[in-house]
Design a protein around this motif. Structure first.
Motif, PDB file in Angstrom:
ATOM      1  N   UNK A   1     -10.208 -56.193  44.474  1.00 40.76           N
ATOM      2  CA  UNK A   1     -10.905 -54.929  44.745  1.00 40.76           C
ATOM      3  C   UNK A   1     -11.761 -54.574  43.521  1.00 40.76           C
ATOM      4  N   UNK A   2     -13.047 -54.493  43.709  1.00 45.68           N
ATOM      5  CA  UNK A   2     -13.945 -54.119  42.615  1.00 45.68           C
ATOM      6  C   UNK A   2     -14.449 -52.690  42.876  1.00 45.68           C
ATOM      7  N   UNK A   3     -15.080 -52.048  41.908  1.00 42.09           N
ATOM      8  CA  UNK A   3     -15.598 -50.691  42.141  1.00 42.09           C
ATOM      9  C   UNK A   3     -16.573 -50.633  43.315  1.00 42.09           C
TER      10      UNK A   3
ATOM     11  N   UNK B   1      -0.590 -57.129  41.199  1.00 39.18           N
ATOM     12  CA  UNK B   1      -1.377 -56.627  40.064  1.00 39.18           C
ATOM     13  C   UNK B   1      -2.358 -55.571  40.584  1.00 39.18           C
ATOM     14  N   UNK B   2      -2.482 -54.467  39.849  1.00 39.11           N
ATOM     15  CA  UNK B   2      -3.428 -53.436  40.293  1.00 39.11           C
ATOM     16  C   UNK B   2      -4.813 -54.047  40.544  1.00 39.11           C
ATOM     17  N   UNK B   3      -5.402 -53.669  41.665  1.00 40.40           N
ATOM     18  CA  UNK B   3      -6.722 -54.197  42.010  1.00 40.40           C
ATOM     19  C   UNK B   3      -6.651 -55.404  42.925  1.00 40.40           C
TER      20      UNK B   3
ATOM     21  N   UNK C   1       1.891 -50.630  40.683  1.00 39.63           N
ATOM     22  CA  UNK C   1       2.118 -50.732  39.234  1.00 39.63           C
ATOM     23  C   UNK C   1       3.613 -50.841  38.900  1.00 39.63           C
TER      24      UNK C   1
ATOM     25  N   UNK D   1       4.771 -54.222  39.689  1.00 38.56           N
ATOM     26  CA  UNK D   1       4.128 -55.147  38.743  1.00 38.56           C
ATOM     27  C   UNK D   1       4.940 -55.215  37.448  1.00 38.56           C
TER      28      UNK D   1
ATOM     29  N   UNK E   1     -13.333 -60.670  39.259  1.00 37.54           N
ATOM     30  CA  UNK E   1     -12.173 -60.609  38.369  1.00 37.54           C
ATOM     31  C   UNK E   1     -10.929 -60.124  39.102  1.00 37.54           C
ATOM     32  N   UNK E   2     -11.082 -59.118  39.969  1.00 32.15           N
ATOM     33  CA  UNK E   2      -9.962 -58.693  40.810  1.00 32.15           C
ATOM     34  C   UNK E   2     -10.460 -58.576  42.238  1.00 32.15           C
TER      35      UNK E   2
END
Lengths: 600, 381
Positions: free
Chosen positions: A354-356, A147-149, A160, A163, A351-352
């Motif tokens: 990799x975060x910002x 899943x992306x992230x 993607x 996925x 949530x994922x």
């Protein structure tokens, strides 16, 4: 300790024609009683609950789920449109997944058991680990990777495309193949271990090429290959985890997902579910038929006390490196990556992955496993419950499966054996959810609860359901090793005056002990990760660990679920190490060395 | 094979190991049997089939102050619990005593089959206006809280270049592939959303007694609406979790979704750290009211029915409502209270902002299977 030289020394009567005839006469009722006992157990565990549920397809009135005493309309409607597509998709997917699993498993089993590749214990251990991981966990692990992230993004891979492919037939076939792989691997491995080098030697001595040797030797393990295919097919057909996780999002209906929808629809459509369940069960007949056709009239008994240790094929150093890397890559793909995804996810609380603002590693999820948010249950009590369930279920299953395997492997019986064979494989294809509902329909009948026994939502009924779910598969797995036992050993022991028990203890048990221990461990671990039956039949206040973990998934506490999953897997591995350690400690060295390979 | 010799040391090691293994098996089996018979204690028990995150805490709080009987909780999702209830009823010996779940349609179905005790709502219950609007006329189930479904949850970063719609009908004109929702076959709150959209499009209110033609027209309009959404790349995920996960992934694979409000608020306002800091909720011209309800099994003995009614009465007090809020503060506890004088959680907007549209569960409940099957065949696949 040595055996007496003649039966007379044990004070027994000499073996005469009259003695044998009388003995056979006295044995007959005992045999019948044994068969009756076995069938009564199977009736109570599987036949009546599942059969009752299947009857709903044509007689909904029988269980008050419809007005008709007899109708075929449900069958007609089931084989149309979406439901028919689901059934056809499942047949296609299960066949493909089983073929892939058996092919890969045969190759891996040969490489691990019969060649000098590096890390052979590691690869066998990895197969065990793969066996422990249920398909719903594998799917979630893969989502944590592609899943992306998630993990893929973290290492700079654009996932993607993968996925989108994962949520489709490709993903379903892949997950089912990886799930069936260890089943096939262990069945074929046991066969390869039991197959001494003398057969290869004989072929080579007679001038056979390497390819010809393989073609000569492979059919000897045909029971195992066919058994692996049949069980992979049945397991794939009945898999609930993929339906649960990939089912709807894949936009590719499979039978178990359609069945799942029918049972959990509003109101529940038990009739359609019953028809689909019947189709799943009947679909296992062709593999059994194929197996019986191939095996008819032939003996595959190669396992005896005199079986020679196998000689490993010696790769050159360069080839050894390449093959080892190849095996490592396969294992990393089927096991390492999803596990890595789940483990990585359990060490974050975002949530994922990799975060910002980057990746935020934390042990918070592991702390919260034991000190949970308000609406969740800590891991400890459910894990203990599951271990108790695993212990009892595995022990009962091992005994029952061994008895059934012996019957399946018998070459003297005809129709009865084939019925038993078809019945057990059909039972493998019974989804847990059907077994669970069938148990409610039967064991919660007013007559039974008021006049016989009230078992519903108690631990004993859950154990019965788990045993019913595990026994058919385990019996099938044990059939391979049991079929390879040469009857001459027990006959010799009996002729020398050994009692039935002593004969079993000194001939059968040593040869089968390893397989039985594996079957026990397999049942134990599968019981801990089993979700479908546990969810329906667990005793209030005593959730098994799979039910507890499931409550986390799909919530903001999913990372706690991941941490709980990782800890459960570690605990299961601990039990495996403990049991294998005990086995090593308790059994004579000869039991363990049987079938072991040696370097040339 | 028959002439194995053991040294005394080996034998004693094996004996010790065998004894250890036997002790382990026996002790764990005994613990298990103890657990198995645990429920057969003398105190009467009522089994609560609970699909709410706060159910355990509320039952524990109730048991602590109400001796004489005990509410035992059986946790699961709405679907499996409802299936178990139907199977138990079919078998003729139901074990469930109280059912607590979101949505009214399944309760209406149980009521129509005569499975529920009627008039379970205590006269002392001080329902507010929103609560009253969801009380069934025969009192066969009791609304305990309100959430809405069909709120537009979105990721502010992913949707920054998109003009957010103001009306439900404008969802069909969003850029392709940005909108998602749940699968009604797997997600309990999703059928009420679809039914609510259909009812709204057909002008069928909760108090109406529509004709078959009116219902058919509404269903037709609703199907066309969802077909347009599908044509525009509607993403369907199984339940709230995966739908939220798709919006929360980095980068998001889904920009916005019409789902249950409490699920969005839970992720946005999680403590100590917001789980979805870039998440937001927007209410369109209408959302669909989703009451949580309690129902009591009509086959319980009269004495146990009275006890179960005490539990219902407790939940409908200020104390009970607070126990619900504190029992699952980042999930199901994020509801609008139905009892006067109980304040909603501070980060929930006023209920009036949601423009919640109520559906008649007795009209839409019987259509659930048909509509869900249509959705599976035509929208998902």
């Amino acid at each position: 300790m040595s055996l007496p030289q003649s039966p007379r020394r044990l004070g027994q009567r000499p073996i005469t024609r009259t003695f044998v005839t009388r003995s056979l006469r006295t044995l007959r009722p005992r045999v019948r009683l044994g068969s009756i006992t076995v069938w009564v157990v199977l009736l109570l565990l599987i036949v009546i609950p599942v059969g009752g549920f299947l009857l709903v397809a044509v007689s909904p009135r029988l269980f008050n789920v419809g007005p008709q005493w007899f109708t075929l309309s449900t069958i007609r409607t089931t084989f149309t449109g979406y439901t028919r597509k689901g059934i056809l998709d499942s047949l296609f997917v299960a066949t493909l997944a089983s073929l892939i699993a058996v092919t890969v498993a045969t190759t891996l089993a040969w490489l691990v058991q019969r060649t000098n590749i590096w890390g052979r214990r590691v690869w066998s251990g990895a197969m065990w680990l793969l066996l422990l991981v249920p398909t719903w966990m594998t799917t979630l692990g893969w989502i944590d990777v592609i899943q992306p992230g998630e993990l893929g993004t973290a290492v700079g891979i654009h996932t993607l495309f993968l996925y989108h492919h994962f949520f489709g037939p490709d993903g379903i076939v892949f997950v089912l193949s990886t799930a069936a792989l260890p089943f096939s691997y262990f069945v074929i491995s046991v066969a390869m271990r039991g197959l001494g080098s003398e057969f290869e030697d004989a072929a080579r001595v007679h001038g056979a090429s390497r390819w010809r040797t393989i073609r000569t030797v492979l059919p000897i393990i045909a029971p195992a290959l066919l058994s692996a295919f049949a069980i992979s097919f049945a397991e794939s057909m009945s898999d609930f985890g993929v339906a649960f996780t990939l089912g709807s999002a894949a936009h590719f209906p499979i039978a178990t997902y359609v069945l799942f929808n029918a049972i959990y629809s509003f109101p529940a459509n038990f009739q359609v579910a019953a028809v689909i369940a019947a189709v799943l069960i009947l679909s296992t007949i062709p593999p059994v038929y194929l197996q019986s056709r191939v095996m008819r009239g032939r003996s595959f008994a190669v396992l005896s006390g005199r079986s020679k240790g196998v000689r490993r094929h010696q790769f050159s150093t360069k080839m050894r490196v390449l093959v080892t890397i190849g095996v490592a890559l396969v294992m990393f793909l089927v096991l390492g990556l999803p596990l890595l995804g789940a483990v990585a996810s359990s060490f974050t609380n975002t949530a994922s992955l990799v975060t910002p603002t980057g990746i935020h590693w934390t042990l918070a999820a592991y702390r919260q496993v034991f000190s949970t948010p308000p609406s969740f249950t800590p891991l400890g009590p459910p894990l203990l419950t599951s271990n108790e369930l695993g212990l009892i279920t595995a022990t009962i299953t091992a005994v029952l499966a061994l008895v059934l395997a012996k019957r399946l492997a018998s070459r003297t019986s005809g129709l009865a054996q084939r019925i038993m064979d078809s019945f057990l494989l059909g039972s493998v294809a019974v989804p847990g959810i059907v077994l669970g509902i069938g148990y409610i329909f039967f064991y919660d009948q007013r007559f039974i609860t008021e006049h016989v026994i009230d078992l519903y939502e108690t631990m004993p009924l859950l154990i019965m359901g788990l045993v019913a779910s595990a026994t058919p598969g385990q019996a099938r797995l044990l059939t391979g090793p049991v079929a390879q036992l040469q009857s001459t050993m027990s006959e010799a022991a009996r002729v020398h005056g050994a009692s039935r028990f002593r004969t079993w203890r000194t001939t059968t048990m040593p040869l089968l002990s390893r397989a039985v221990v594996w079957a026990w461990l397999l049942t134990f671990t599968k019981t801990i990760s089993e979700l479908a039956i546990a969810q329906i039949l667990y005793q209030p206040g005593h959730e098994p660990v799979s039910v507890d973990i499931e409550t986390y998934l799909g919530t903001i506490f999913a990372t706690i679920g991941s941490a709980a999953t990782v800890l459960t897997l570690v605990e299961m591995l601990g039990v495996i190490v403990l049991v294998l350690g005990l086995y090593r400690l308790v059994t004579p060295g000869g039991w363990r060395r049987l079938g072991e390979a040696r370097n040339a | 094979m028959f002439t194995t010799h053991h040294t005394p040391t080996t034998r004693s090691r094996r004996t010790v190991a065998s004894v250890l293994a036997a002790v382990a098996v026996t002790s764990l089996s005994l613990v298990s049997l103890g657990a198995a018979t645990h429920s057969s204690a003398a105190e009467p028990t009522i089994l609560l089939y609970n699909a709410q995150g706060y159910g355990d805490k509320v039952a524990a709080a109730f048991n602590a102050t109400n001796p004489g009987f005990k509410v035992v909780v059986y946790d699961d999702s709405t679907g499996p619990l409802f299936t178990k209830i139907q199977a138990e009823m079919a078998a003729g010996s139901p074990k469930w005593g109280i059912f607590w779940a979101d949505g009214a349609t399944e309760f209406a179905a149980l009521d129509k089959k005569g499975y529920l005790v009627k008039n379970i709502i205590p006269t002392a219950a001080k329902y507010n206006a929103a609560g009253k609007s969801n009380v069934p006329t025969d009192g066969s189930f009791a609304p305990t809280g309100l959430t809405v479904t069909g709120a537009l949850c979105y990721d502010t970063v992913a949707a920054k270049n998109i003009t957010l719609p103001a009306k439900m009908s404008q969802l069909t004109t969003l850029p392709s592939g940005v909108l998602g929702m749940n699968d009604p076959s797997q997600s309990g709150p999703t059928f009420p959303l679809i039914a609510g959209v259909m009812a709204h499009l057909g002008g069928i209110t909760a108090s109406m007694h529509p004709t078959n033609a009116q219902i058919l027209a509404a269903v037709n309009d609703g199907e066309n609406f969802y077909l347009k959404l599908k044509k525009n790349g509607l993403q369907v995920h199984p339940t709230n979790g995966p739908t939220l996960g798709a919006m929360e992934s980095n980068p998001a694979t889904l920009d916005m979704a019409t789902i249950q409000s409490s699920a969005c608020y839970g992720d946005i306002n999680a403590k100590p750290t917001p789980y979805w800091p870039t998440g937001a909720v927007k209410y369109l011209d209408y959302s669909v009211a989703l009451p949580s309800n309690l129902g009591i099994d009509a086959k319980l003995s009269p004495a146990l029915q009275k006890d179960a009614e005490k539990f219902v009465a407790y939940v409908l007090t200020t104390t009970g409502q607070h126990a619900m809020q504190h029992g699952d503060p980042y999930g199901d506890g994020l509801f609008w209270p139905v009892i006067s004088g109980v304040q909603q959680e501070s980060y929930l907007p006023s209920y009036s902002v949601t423009h919640a549209y109520a559906i008649n569960p007795y009209v839409w409940g019987p259509l659930e299977n048909t509509i869900n099957t249509w959705f599976t065949n035509n929208i998902i696949n």
